[in-house]
Design a protein around this motif. Structure first.
Motif, PDB file in Angstrom:
ATOM      1  N   LEU A 168      38.009  44.859  52.044  1.00 25.69           N
ATOM      2  CA  LEU A 168      37.839  45.997  50.953  1.00 25.69           C
ATOM      3  C   LEU A 168      36.853  47.435  51.175  1.00 25.69           C
ATOM      4  O   LEU A 168      37.952  47.915  50.381  1.00 25.69           O
ATOM      5  CB  LEU A 168      36.934  44.877  49.395  1.00 25.69           C
ATOM      6  CG  LEU A 168      37.651  43.707  49.103  1.00 25.69           C
ATOM      7  CD1 LEU A 168      35.929  43.311  48.268  1.00 25.69           C
ATOM      8  CD2 LEU A 168      38.212  43.944  47.989  1.00 25.69           C
TER       9      LEU A 168
ATOM     10  N   GLN B 142      42.814  45.718  40.008  1.00 32.81           N
ATOM     11  CA  GLN B 142      43.735  46.403  41.045  1.00 32.81           C
ATOM     12  C   GLN B 142      45.350  46.077  40.776  1.00 32.81           C
ATOM     13  O   GLN B 142      45.959  46.760  41.356  1.00 32.81           O
ATOM     14  CB  GLN B 142      43.790  45.747  42.406  1.00 32.81           C
ATOM     15  CG  GLN B 142      41.706  46.166  42.689  1.00 32.81           C
ATOM     16  CD  GLN B 142      41.457  47.643  43.226  1.00 32.81           C
ATOM     17  OE1 GLN B 142      42.451  48.271  43.524  1.00 32.81           O
ATOM     18  NE2 GLN B 142      40.362  47.795  42.521  1.00 32.81           N
TER      19      GLN B 142
ATOM     20  N   LYS C 223      40.584  52.988  39.581  1.00 31.24           N
ATOM     21  CA  LYS C 223      40.477  52.021  41.241  1.00 31.24           C
ATOM     22  C   LYS C 223      39.228  52.356  41.984  1.00 31.24           C
ATOM     23  O   LYS C 223      38.507  50.985  42.196  1.00 31.24           O
ATOM     24  CB  LYS C 223      42.035  52.402  41.670  1.00 31.24           C
ATOM     25  CG  LYS C 223      42.866  52.061  40.808  1.00 31.24           C
ATOM     26  CD  LYS C 223      44.105  51.782  41.776  1.00 31.24           C
ATOM     27  CE  LYS C 223      45.444  51.218  40.641  1.00 31.24           C
ATOM     28  NZ  LYS C 223      46.545  51.007  40.997  1.00 31.24           N
TER      29      LYS C 223
ATOM     30  N   CYS D 281      39.677  50.509  50.182  1.00 36.19           N
ATOM     31  CA  CYS D 281      38.870  51.492  49.918  1.00 36.19           C
ATOM     32  C   CYS D 281      39.360  53.185  50.318  1.00 36.19           C
ATOM     33  O   CYS D 281      40.346  53.874  48.989  1.00 36.19           O
ATOM     34  CB  CYS D 281      37.735  51.489  49.003  1.00 36.19           C
ATOM     35  SG  CYS D 281      36.859  52.994  47.893  1.00 36.19           S
TER      36      CYS D 281
ATOM     37  N   MET E  38      36.364  49.151  42.543  1.00 37.40           N
ATOM     38  CA  MET E  38      36.572  48.928  44.675  1.00 37.40           C
ATOM     39  C   MET E  38      35.082  48.640  45.178  1.00 37.40           C
ATOM     40  O   MET E  38      34.405  47.896  45.829  1.00 37.40           O
ATOM     41  CB  MET E  38      37.535  49.663  45.695  1.00 37.40           C
ATOM     42  CG  MET E  38      38.964  49.557  45.184  1.00 37.40           C
ATOM     43  SD  MET E  38      39.788  48.323  45.446  1.00 37.40           S
ATOM     44  CE  MET E  38      39.523  48.233  47.434  1.00 37.40           C
TER      45      MET E  38
END
Length: 425
Positions: free
Chosen positions: A153, A120, A130, A157, A134
């Protein structure tokens, strides 16, 4: 610890020599046949195949013997790859995904999370890299019982995807589906069935949609009591994962407990559970046996994931015995005892609810089933009651009580075990 060893020097030297042997005439063969390409793929035009071969070598070396030493050397090769590509963030990102996967396989979840968090921090890394990081972070947090962190999270995302992709493009549809599916999985774990439903749309026939997301969608349908449709999704995963994870498809990036081996294991196990929930015990036994073989081959016979599958098999035997009015006490007891041992279950002296959160959901399920076996035996009833009290105090599921998870009163009350995250949905 292995940096100064002669074996490590030889390993890195061999990796570098092999990477230099890649020439234009064999690049296409490497791209299509590499084991790495089934796990960590990106756009061919953006990723250096020489660096990818070094990553591939590190992963394969780690898994060649599946020892602490081979894994340590493999990870150090990946570190060497990162240090050799300081200006190529996609390569760094893919190497970090690979490292996280290897660390996950060895049970070092904190180390795996640390590597994914570094992805990240890469300013110019590809969005698919990325998103894969995630997804892996969310999966690992779910397995560790960090549900609030997982939810945050998952929201991050979705925000990342919505702010970086244009609507209507193929990449947007694929990556958005991945982000929606992992958010839906989090909502299922949290018991928010209505919220989860908003994140699952119809999966098109386009096989480029990754099996990992389709699997989560199938689990949602399974938990909703839509067995026929869920079965189609599980079969789509089992039949399509080897084909859909191609080197040229950035959507097939995966890491941690979300890689292909884990997805195929989870799909086989989920389909086996579904067949058991439907009363098709011959098919259930076939699929769960397949899942057990997959778990033992990938992780080793003593890994906790094997204990998760054994718990599902024990529950299948339990359901079969009840429907057929037969006795299978000895078989169930053997399965539960083995599962509890492999799950590294804490002592019953450890107060229920205060034990280590990792896989406690499955431990409580296994002990709950085992307790029922003990309670029907007059000379072991006390032991059974004690185990049952521990399991009920430890059980943390927002949709089902432990008793409901052990019985199938109606299709929408079926407990679905996700082996990727070792949780009951």
């Amino acid at each position: 610890m292995l940096r100064s060893s002669g074996k490590f020097v030889n390993t890195v030297t061999r990796a570098i020599k092999l990477s230099k042997q890649v020439c234009p005439s064999v690049k296409n063969h490497f791209i299509s046949s590499s084991i790495l390409s089934r796990y960590y793929s990106s756009n061919v035009s953006e990723v250096d195949p020489v660096a990818l071969q070094m990553i591939n070598y590190g992963v394969n070396h780690a898994r060649s013997q599946r020892t602490d030493e081979s894994y340590g050397q493999g990870i150090l090769v990946l570190e060497q790859c990162i240090s050799s590509n300081t200006r190529k963030e996609d390569i760094q990102g893919i190497a970090l995904l690979a490292m996280s996967t290897l660390l996950t396989e060895r049970g070092d979840y904190s180390g795996a999370v640390e590597k994914l968090e570094k992805v990240q921090e890469l300013t110019h890394s590809n969005l698919s890299v990325k998103v894969a990081a995630m997804e892996g972070l969310i999966g690992l947090n779910l397995e560790m019982g960090q549900d609030i962190a997982s939810s945050k999270l998952a929201d991050t995302c979705l925000q990342l995807v919505n702010s970086n992709l244009k609507h209507g493009s193929h990449d947007f549809e694929v990556i958005k589906y991945i982000a929606n599916a992992i958010k839906g999985l989090v909502e299922l774990v949290l018991g928010n069935h209505g919220a989860a439903e908003t994140y699952y749309g119809v999966v098109p026939e386009d096989k480029s949609f990754p099996g990992n997301a389709v699997l989560s969608h199938g689990e949602f349908l399974h938990a909703s009591g839509k067995f026929s449709l869920a079965k189609e999704y599980y079969q789509k995963v089992i039949e399509g994962v080897p084909e859909t994870e191609s080197f040229v498809d950035p959507s097939s990036l995966a890491t941690g407990n979300m890689v292909s081996a884990e997805v195929l294991l989870a799909a086989s196990c989920a389909l086996g559970q579904l067949e058991a929930h439907s009363g098709n015990f011959a098919d259930a036994e076939k699929m769960l046996t397949s899942a057990l073989v997959k778990a033992e081959e990938h992780f080793g016979s003593r890994h906790p994931k094997v204990g998760v599958v054994l718990t599902c098999i024990a529950l299948m035997v339990r359901h079969k015995a009840k429907l057929e009015h037969s006795s299978s006490i000895l078989m169930q007891e053997g399965l539960y005892r083995k599962a509890i041992d492999l799950l590294n279950a804490p002592s019953l002296e450890v107060e229920g609810g205060k034990a280590k959160a990792e896989r406690n959901n499955i431990v409580a399920l296994a002990r709950g089933g085992y307790a029922d076996i003990l309670c029907v035996q007059q000379n072991r009833k006390g032991e059974g009651e004690r185990m049952k009290n521990w399991a009920e105090a430890t059980w943390k599921n927002h949709r089902l009580s432990l008793a409901e998870a052990l019985e199938i009163s109606e299709p929408s009350k079926a407990a679905v075990v996700d082996t990727r995250i070792s949780r009951v949905l």
